[in-house]
Design an enzyme around this catalytic site. Structure first.
Site, PDB file in Angstrom:
ATOM      1  N   THR A  80      37.089  28.655  38.761  1.00  0.00           N
ATOM      2  CA  THR A  80      38.336  29.413  38.613  1.00  0.00           C
ATOM      3  C   THR A  80      39.365  28.922  39.615  1.00  0.00           C
ATOM      4  OG1 THR A  80      37.733  31.116  40.216  1.00  0.00           O
ATOM      5  CG2 THR A  80      37.002  31.442  37.946  1.00  0.00           C
ATOM      6  N   GLU A  81      40.532  29.468  39.446  1.00  0.00           N
ATOM      7  CA  GLU A  81      41.626  29.158  40.367  1.00  0.00           C
ATOM      8  C   GLU A  81      41.237  29.630  41.770  1.00  0.00           C
ATOM      9  OE1 GLU A  81      46.347  30.438  40.737  1.00  0.00           O
ATOM     10  OE2 GLU A  81      45.119  31.125  39.066  1.00  0.00           O
ATOM     11  N   LEU A  82      41.628  28.879  42.761  1.00  0.00           N
ATOM     12  CA  LEU A  82      41.297  29.239  44.140  1.00  0.00           C
ATOM     13  C   LEU A  82      42.457  30.006  44.757  1.00  0.00           C
ATOM     14  CD1 LEU A  82      39.400  28.992  46.590  1.00  0.00           C
ATOM     15  CD2 LEU A  82      40.613  26.903  47.213  1.00  0.00           C
ATOM     16  N   MET A  83      42.151  31.200  45.188  1.00  0.00           N
ATOM     17  CA  MET A  83      43.178  32.031  45.821  1.00  0.00           C
ATOM     18  C   MET A  83      43.011  31.902  47.323  1.00  0.00           C
ATOM     19  SD  MET A  83      44.659  33.126  43.171  1.00  0.00           S
ATOM     20  CE  MET A  83      45.746  34.406  43.772  1.00  0.00           C
ATOM     21  N   LYS A  91      38.882  46.046  41.006  1.00  0.00           N
ATOM     22  CA  LYS A  91      38.864  46.703  42.310  1.00  0.00           C
ATOM     23  C   LYS A  91      39.659  45.835  43.270  1.00  0.00           C
ATOM     24  CE  LYS A  91      34.355  44.586  43.187  1.00  0.00           C
ATOM     25  NZ  LYS A  91      32.934  44.848  43.495  1.00  0.00           N
ATOM     26  N   ASP A 100      37.978  37.431  38.999  1.00  0.00           N
ATOM     27  CA  ASP A 100      36.594  37.762  38.658  1.00  0.00           C
ATOM     28  C   ASP A 100      36.461  38.240  37.218  1.00  0.00           C
ATOM     29  OD1 ASP A 100      35.869  36.960  41.080  1.00  0.00           O
ATOM     30  OD2 ASP A 100      35.124  38.871  41.811  1.00  0.00           O
TER      31      ASP A 100
END
Length: 1757
Positions: free
Chosen positions: A226-229, A276, A293
């Site tokens: 996934t994209e990295l935050m 959440k 997520d």
């Protein structure tokens, strides 16, 4: 998936032991660092030397490194890298420092010789490790993604590593999930979801690149890329900053919502299921928020399907049951927002998941929920975390919530209520914050424009605005967005309320009219913000804001308690918005309540009129319910109403207040208001309610109602001793349930149980319902307490008043009894199956008005008898003091309505409060004006009003007329109109009870002490005038008028019924005693004969309500009718005809006439004024304005125009409202419960037709047409065009508003000028002259009107052919006679015409369809008559002109533009006619409707009709008994005519078909058989009724004994004949010929009177028709008119006219020989010429021989 490198994915991370690998810890430590920094750190941390060091350290069991040690080590390593040849000794100290072991150091120094070897080896190891780190440890199957051995985070089931996308060279997150041991089905499902997630690209969603199954260390795992935050999660942010700023919270929550909306709008919808704060990621540089997520929840749930995998704190209750939808994400969002708002983890007070589970599943909110400080945020959170998922807000609702709205600095609102059917919307755009716009713009201007939902796009409209120079090009997007948001919201609302919309539309109109009064007070009220988000959602912030501003602009109408009302009433809530009336009404409520308590009858009347806008059919009850409905109906409507309303309302309210003891009234009002506020608050917490246009709470506006789905409104509080409270409940499924309960005997819980059991209230709403019921009980007890106190204090005065006027006293008592009776009887019919609480279920809940009548009934406030303070009112009226009496007099209808309505309605709708306030205000105004007025025409005014109120008792009538006259002259038109409207609305209904009692008392007072009464009333009137005048020259349209007129429609019957109508209308038990025993006996006989349930009949409002409730269509109809009635009343008031009557020296006559006028006031007055004055034309327009909104008084106000349209729209209402009208009427007919119920329904029909006419009148095309006509006639005050469309309407409104200008399609309105200032000044300036002028002519006019009415009544049946001519001739003859007697035929004619018309109207009210028709006809026809009259007789014309000029400076234009008026009148009348016909055709109450026909044909209907007619006759008798010799002479004349043409006149009397009035309109419109005919019918009917009433009144006046005897005989014969058989309908040609003959005969006699007669002909004829009895107002189209042979009986109403009115649409040759304009005049069906050609007036149409009143079937009526 996307995991913050520095934050553990879950709590498990932080719980890991210290033994975790250094690499992991180091990686976590540098989480906040940028990717580059982290990479460097990575290198240093994992350098070879570092690894060696770590290995040695661990090997030696060295103490755990501290943070400082680590840093030192890191720096050492860097140094080593820089210098490859670093001696091993250098490292020893480091080791020593770290380990503190000197042995190692020694060993190292000893091994110096081996240093080179070691260094080389270390270097090699270090390089290898660095290379290993730089190397990808894994690669995706496709080879695109690389995995580095850099752990960014670890969670319960996953570990996140750093990865790289080789295609874009962007770092990604490589997430490895533990082997879930997925089944094949689960694996397949995951693959499908993963494929779906790959395609998701949204700025607020973490990008999902790929996923696959892999084997790690011999174990299977699933890998997600996934994209990295980079900046961590929302959780880390909260930990770091603790407190989140509101602006940040709003922005981030909006982004989260956008992300969720994106997911939920996919196909199929994607549910996150594990939302959440840990899964919400932040991108530091841009501050953007993304949901991450995705898919993890799916994977976790698939393998642990039976075990809850997720975060209990954020899991919705249904998640535990594995049955969930997108709402689980809303729940989780609410918890996230809660955590963001409090920085506290939800349910942190719980120790384990089991405790959380128990709390979540039991609906217990987290402890931190109470720590939320921002109420708006708290409200939103509460809406998200509701236990029942169906009650949670949707993502769309949340995004539409004002709190999350992106502020563009612009606000778009509906310029008028949305009828849910028209594709064209009238919108208004405000600039709230010019700073946010790049271009310059005045922030005090509103741009009004039309928007076609089908053809226009926001971008196009915005571009047009830019081209027109309103906005800078750079602001076009913001403008388009604001418009799009509003349009989207409107569409959404329409979709949600497809069924209720039509009713809502009707209600809105009614509300609109009603709100015209309350709005002024609403101005204050609206500003109050309300908690109702749901209510608000219908109305955008802009709408609310605009309304608020507009209302604020009219502070005089302030109603401090309005907001309270709004808040407390759930149902009304939307009415402030939900209560637009409601909220405004609440303020009103305070004043109103006081007024109503002090003077229940009068107060009630005013309220009712306001409500009437909603549903004329249920004048009193409708008002209460209608108010609620209205409020609810449309924020738009309310806004409009409130806008238009304010001007008129202040006057009315002020006057009322003044009339009453202001202090006392205020205190009462406050008490009631408090109660109502409490009651209403639940419904209207936001103050905006859905319908509250005020921008109470932007946040809530867009949102749908989160709170209770039901709306509970108090309709009535019975003070008659039974302590019954009538409430109206709008259920969750759009049903209206009206129920009554004993304040002391019934437990709210029991009622709630029953409601839940019958699915009227949802189980989860039960608690709220009980709370609201308790609040209502408390309020009711307070009201009862106050009432009793007031009663005691006023007892002496009341007694005196009662003594003075038997009718007054008894009427009040009757009213009270009626209330009680209605409560029980009508309740019973309405109560349907609901048991002891007598529930009345109206499927068409949207049409609150339909339910209103029943509910109003119980609340005596609405109906004098029903009014909570009816008896007290009686007493109150008398005891309260002349001031109070005056107040009542000034606003007899208003006050009455206000009182009872206030009690309930305030609570219920808050509208009553509004009304009350208005009334109070009116009182005050009246007081002030009273002095001036006193000087001007104290006696006359009193007389005028008095007569209207208590015609039955000569003394009373005179006194009341005197007082009322005072009130009415200045505001007399309005007052009279109100009274007339009330009367018309419910000829026999309890109207007389409430309004009459108060009025009667006043009248008696006046009669006994004409001077003091006169003085008082003049004071009232003067004040009223003053205020009204200030408000507008067209005071008629102005506040007073608006107040009265608006309220009158609903209350009309109440006011008129009090004396005249009570007696004349057997339908309702005359609440007041008749002047003479014979009359009383006759009344009783009529009641027994016509209405076995006479008392019920009297209680018709409630009965109607019940019936209406039972029959949803009827309810609608009633509502429409009410609206119709309102407009007419307004028109009449504007015309000032009532003034004339009031002024008339002959108070008895005046009273009778006034009653008549009141009954037929609107139609008749309009007609008269139109005839006598161009003012009349203006009047309708003003009426429309009032109905539409306060702007009615203010031409400039866009809403005023809608109102104008409404009044003219009376017809329109019928046209469009025909459907509704039918709906309302049908319930009565359908309801076999009682004939009186049917009668009530008929009345409701008439009212609804009126209202529907108004409503439909508002229909863009027709309304516009009408408005234009009226505009031409009345110039500014009359924005007549509803027909043009919303555009035109909006433009008209804008134009009406001073300071407005038009640019292309846009109308620019200066906000401050929205108030109808012009109207006020106009009314004020000209009203007094009018009063003065009409004082003398008033008597004549009244007398003549009665005579004319009688003739008209006789002629009316011939109206189509014979009826019309006969009526015209008779009217002329009467007029001539009257002229001769009076000496001032012109003015007298005018007055009498209006009086007669009013009376007719009251009859019409009885015949609901007829009433609407008549009123419409009168409105439109009145003008033509007026013009014709002027044209035919120069002298008369002069008087007429004078009258119109004096009557309404506001109508100056009309008067001045008499030719214009003629032109417009024809057009308007034509429109009205067409509309009326349409209304009749379409509305259940429509005479043309087949349903109506069938029901009308029923024996019960026939009997009911007979009762109505008899009741009218009784009323007439009573009035006549009180009238002077002139009336008697007129009666004799009529009697002679009757003898000559007994059959023909009788026949006409029976049917006085609404078509006749429509015929009137038809003349104007020259529409042969279109719906227009239907409209005409309605008008005609009203006119016919008036004529009938007048005729009857005149007869008794001339020969009391004879008249009574004749009446008895007539009743007997009539009953026998009518019940026995229905005469065959004469052909149109026959009718026309007969009418022509009659008219020809009478033409010479009453050439001068012709114009006015014509104007009234329709109304009078209708009235007569009703009186005559048999023929129902609305006869089936196909039903042939009975051929009438012989002279018209004095009671004979041109049956033809009635049928014609009904048959206008039915008969292709509706009015043979009548061209469009000519058609309009009922009297001139044969006329093919202009509207009402002087020569062609009544005479041109021979009166059809009336076979028998009985011969005419009442069924069609």
């Amino acid at each position: 998936m996307a995991t913050d490198s520095g934050e553990p994915a879950s709590t498990e991370d932080s719980e890991k032991p210290d033994g975790v690998s250094f690499e992991n810890r180091a990686a976590r430590a540098v989480a906040p660092l940028t990717v580059e920094a982290r990479i460097k750190e990575k290198y240093s941390t994992f350098s070879a030397s570092g690894e060696n060091i770590e290995r040695k350290r661990f090997f030696r069991k060295s103490v755990e490194m501290t943070e400082d040690d680590k840093v030192a080590e890191s720096s050492r390593r860097d140094e080593r890298k820089a210098a490859t040849n670093i001696s091993r000794v250098d490292k020893v100290p480091t080791n020593v420092l770290r380990g503190g072991q000197e042995v190692k150091y020694e060993q190292c120094s000893k091994a110096t010789s081996e240093s080179s070897k070691d260094c080389f080896k270390e270097k090699t190891e270090k390089e290898m490790e660095e290379e290993a780190e730089m190397k990808a440890v894994a690669t995706s199957p496709s080879g695109r993604f690389l995995k580095f051995d850099i752990e960014l985070g670890r969670g319960a089931f996953k570990t996140v590593y750093k990865g790289l996308d080789t295609e874009t060279w962007v770092e990604v997150a490589w997430c490895e999930l533990q082997d879930r041991k997925l089944t094949k089905a689960e694996q397949q499902r995951f693959k499908e979801e993963a494929e779906m997630l790959k395609g998701l690209q949204h700025p607020n969603i973490v990008r999902f690149y790929d996923s696959w199954e892999s084997t790690l260390k011999g174990k299977k795992c699933i890998v997600l890329v996934t994209e990295l935050m980079t900046s961590g999660t929302l959780k880390t942010y909260l930990k770091r900053f603790k407190v989140m700023k509101p602006k940040v919270l709003r922005s981030w929550c909006r982004q989260i919502l956008k992300g969720l909306q994106f997911l939920h709008t996919r196909t199929p919808p994607i549910i996150h299921r594990d939302l959440k704060c840990d899964n919400i990621f932040i991108t530091g540089p841009t501050g953007s928020v993304k949901i991450g997520d995705l898919g993890l929840a799916t994977l976790m749930r698939t393998s642990f399907a039976k075990s809850v995998i997720g975060t209990p704190e954020f899991m919705a209750p249904e998640m535990y049951e594995e049955h969930y939808d997108e709402s689980v994400d809303v729940y989780a969002f609410g918890m996230c927002m809660l955590e963001m708002a409090t920085s506290e983890y939800p349910y942190s007070e719980c120790q384990n998941a089991a405790q959380i589970y128990r709390k979540v599943t039991s609906g217990i909110k987290p402890a931190s929920f109470n720590k939320v400080t921002d109420p708006e945020v708290k409200e939103i959170i509460e809406g998200c975390i509701r236990q029942n998922k169906s009650e949670r807000l949707s993502i769309k609702d949340l995004l539409n919530h004002a709190f999350f709205a992106e502020d563009t600095g612009l606000r778009v609102e509906l310029a008028e209520e949305d009828d849910c059917s028209n594709s064209s919307l009238a919108l208004r755009l405000w600039v709230e914050d010019p700073k946010k716009l790049k271009g310059k713009h005045k922030d005090n201007e509103a741009i009004e424009f039309s928007f076609n939902l089908e053809a226009d796009t926001p971008e196009e409209v915005a571009y047009e605005m830019v081209k027109s120079g309103f906005f800078h090009e750079s602001d076009s997007k913001a403008v388009a967005k604001s418009i799009r948001d509003r349009v989207t919201l409107i569409k959404k609302i329409r979709e949600k309320k497809p069924a209720g919309c039509l009713e809502e539309r009707r209600d809105s109109q009614c509300k609109y009219v009603r709100n015209v009064l309350p709005q002024q007070q609403t101005a204050t009220l609206q500003p109050t913000p309300g908690p109702h988000t749901a209510a608000e959602y219908e109305e955008t912030e802009v709408d609310q804001h605009v309304r608020q501003q507009f209302l604020q602009g009219k502070p005089q109408q302030q109603s401090s308690s309005v907001r309270g009302d709004t808040s407390s009433e759930p149902t009304a809530g939307p009415v402030l918005h939900s209560d637009t009336s409601s909220h405004p009404t609440v303020a009103y409520s305070s004043n109103q309540t006081t007024s109503s308590q002090e003077q229940p009858k009068l107060t009630q009347s005013p309220v009712l009129p306001v409500v009437q806008g909603q549903s004329s059919v249920m004048p009193i009850y409708a008002a209460g319910v209608g108010v609620v409905s209205q409020s609810q109906i449309s924020p738009l409507t309310i806004q409009k109403v409130s806008q238009i309303k304010p001007v008129s309302q202040p006057i009315g309210a002020e006057q009322q207040a003044t009339l009453q003891n202001p202090d006392f009234v205020r205190s009462l009002n406050q008490d009631v208001t408090s109660v109502k506020e409490n009651t209403n608050n639940p419904d209207t917490p936001s103050g905006n309610g859905k319908q509250d246009r005020n921008k109470q709470r932007r946040a809530s506006c867009p949102r749908p109602e989160k709170g209770t789905k039901f709306q509970l409104t108090v309709l009535q509080v019975s003070v008659s001793g039974d302590n019954m409270v009538e409430c109206q409940l709008e259920t969750h499924n759009n049903k209206m349930v009206t129920f009554k309960f004993d304040v002391d005997g019934d437990a709210p819980e029991d009622i709630a149980d029953y409601m839940v059991e019958d699915n009227f209230v949802l189980e989860n709403e039960k608690e709220k319902f009980v709370e609201e019921l308790r609040a209502i009980v408390g309020q009711a007890q307070e009201i009862l307490h106050v009432h009793s106190a007031v009663e005691k204090s006023i007892g002496v005065d009341s007694v005196a008043l009662e003594s003075n006027s038997n009718q007054t006293g008894s009427s009040e008592q009757v009213l009270i009894n009626s209330a009680s009776t209605q409560t029980s009887n009508e309740s019973a019919p309405q109560s349907s199956p609901v048991g002891r609480w007598r529930f009345c279920i109206n499927q068409t809940i949207k049409n609150r008005e339909a339910q209103s009548p029943p509910s109003l009934q119980p609340s005596m406030a609405m109906v004098p008898g029903l009014h909570p303070f009816p008896s007290s009112r009686n007493t109150s009226n008398q005891a309260i003091s002349q001031n109070t009496v005056f107040t009542i007099e000034n606003n007899p209808g208003h006050r009455e309505l206000f009182t009872s309505k206030l009690d309930h309605k305030d609570v219920v709708d808050g509208k009553i409060g509004e009304h009350a306030s208005i009334e109070t205000e009116q009182s005050s105004i009246s007081y002030q004006v009273e002095d001036d007025r006193q000087i001007m025409t104290p006696a006359t005014d009193n007389s005028n009003y008095s007569a209207a109120l208590v015609c039955p008792v000569p003394g009373e009538c005179e006194a009341l007329t005197s007082q009322a006259g005072m009130f009415m002259p200045t505001y007399p038109n309005q007052q009279a109109a109100v009274l007339a409207d009330v009367h018309i609305a419910y000829p026999g209904e309890s109207v007389p009870i409430g309004g009459n009692a108060a009025l009667t008392s006043v009248l008696v007072s006046s009669d006994q002490k004409p001077q003091s009464l006169s003085v008082q009333q003049p004071t009232i009137d003067a004040e009223f005038i003053s205020k009204e005048g200030e408000t507008t020259v067209n005071t008629e349209t102005s506040s007073p008028k608006a107040v009265i007129a608006t309220q009158t429609p609903g209350f009309e019957p109440a006011v008129i019924l009090p004396a005249t109508i009570l007696e004349s209308d057997g339908e309702r038990p005359p609440k007041m005693e008749f002047a003479d025993n014979r009359i009383k006996t006759l009344d009783e006989k009529l009641r027994n004969l016509l209405y076995q349930e006479h008392s019920i009949s009297s209680i018709c409002p409630e009965s109607q309500k019940d019936t209406q409730s039972i029959d949803s269509p009827f309810s609608s109809s009633a509502e429409d009718i009410l609206s119709y009635s309102m407009p007419e009343v307004i028109a009449i008031s504007h015309c000032g005809i009532q003034d004339s009557p009031a002024q008339s020296p002959n108070f008895q006559q005046t009273g009778s006439k006034i009653l008549s006028n009141v009954a037929a006031s609107q139609p008749a007055h309009i007609s008269v004024f139109k005839k006598d004055l161009n003012v009349i034309t203006s009047v309708p327009s003003e009426l429309c304005l009032h109905e539409m909104s306060p702007d009615a008084s203010l031409p400039g106000d866009p809403e005023a125009y809608p109102a104008a349209v409404s009044s003219d729209g009376t017809i329109h209402l019928q046209t469009g409202g025909g459907y509704f009208g039918l709906s309302f009427t049908c319930p009565s007919l359908k309801n076999p419960i009682s004939r009186k119920s049917w009668t009530r329904k008929l009345k409701s029909w008439a009212y609804r037709l009126r209202q529907s006419t108004s409503f439909f009148k508002r229909s863009k095309v027709r309304q516009v047409e009408t408005e234009d006509k009226r505009s031409a006639i009345a110039s500014d005050p009359i924005p007549l065009t509803r027909e043009f469309s919303s555009d035109t309407r909006a433009l008209s409104r804008c134009k009406a508003m001073s300071g407005s200008f038009q640019r292309g399609r846009f109308q620019v309105i200066t906000v401050p000028q929205q108030q109808p200032v012009k109207m006020m000044s106009f009314g004020k300036d000209h009203r007094p002259p009018f009063n003065k002028t009409t004082v003398q002519s008033s008597e004549q006019a009244l007398t003549f009107a009665e005579a004319a009415v009688s003739q008209l009544i006789e002629v009316e049946p011939a109206m189509p052919t014979h009826k019309a001519s006969v009526s015209s001739r008779k009217l002329r003859t009467l007029y001539e006679t009257f002229k001769e007697d009076k000496g001032d035929p012109e003015q007298g004619d005018i007055v009498s015409y209006s009086t007669a018309c009013e009376t007719s109207v009251s009859s019409v009210a009885t015949e609901k369809n007829v009433t609407s028709t008549t009123e419409v006809s009168v409105q439109s026809g009145s003008e033509p008559l007026d013009k014709e009259k002027n044209e035919s007789t120069p002298g008369k014309q002069t008087c007429t002109n004078e009258f119109s000029a004096t009557l309404a400076g506001n109508r100056k234009s009309v008067t001045k533009t008499r030719p214009e008026g003629d032109q417009y009148l024809p057009l308007r009348e034509e429109q009205a006619y067409a509309q009326t016909q349409n209304s009749l055709f379409y509305s259940p109450s429509s005479p043309m409707s087949s349903d109506n026909e069938s029901e009308i044909e029923d024996e019960d209907l026939k009997v009911e009709l007979q009762r109505l007619r008899e009741k009218h006759i009784q009323e007439v008798v009573s009035l006549q008994t009180q009238q002077n010799k002139e009336l008697q002479e007129l009666y004799e004349r009529l009697r002679a005519t009757k003898d000559n043409k007994a059959q023909s006149s009788e026949v006409p009397l029976s049917p006085a078909s609404p078509r006749r009035p429509r015929s009137f309109k038809s003349k104007l419109r020259s529409r042969p058989q279109s719906m227009t005919h239907s409209d005409n019918l309605v008008v005609k009917d009203a006119l016919g009724v008036e004529s009938n009433t007048v005729s009857c009144q005149q007869s008794p006046a001339s020969k009391k004994g004879m008249f009574t005897d004749d009446l008895h005989k007539l009743v007997d014969d009539w009953t026998r004949e009518t019940v026995g058989h229905f005469p065959s309908k004469p052909s149109l040609n026959q009718l026309k010929q007969s009418q022509q003959k009659s008219e020809a005969e009478n033409w010479n006699k009453s050439c001068e009177s012709t114009p006015s007669t014509m104007g009234y002909t329709s109304n009078w004829i209708s009235s007569l028709s009703q009186i005559r009895g048999a023929a129902p107002t609305s006869l089936p189209q196909g039903l042939p008119l009975p051929s009438f042979h012989g002279p018209l009986a004095s009671y004979g109403m041109p049956h033809v006219c009635q049928y014609n009115a009904v048959g206008a649409a039915g008969y292709p040759v509706q009015w043979v020989g009548i061209s469009g304009p000519a058609q309009q005049s009922v009297v001139l069906p044969t006329q093919s010429g202009g509207l009402f050609q002087p020569g062609m007036n009544l005479q041109s149409f021979p009166a059809p021989p009336v076979q028998n009143p009985a011969s005419i079937p009442p069924g069609p009526k």
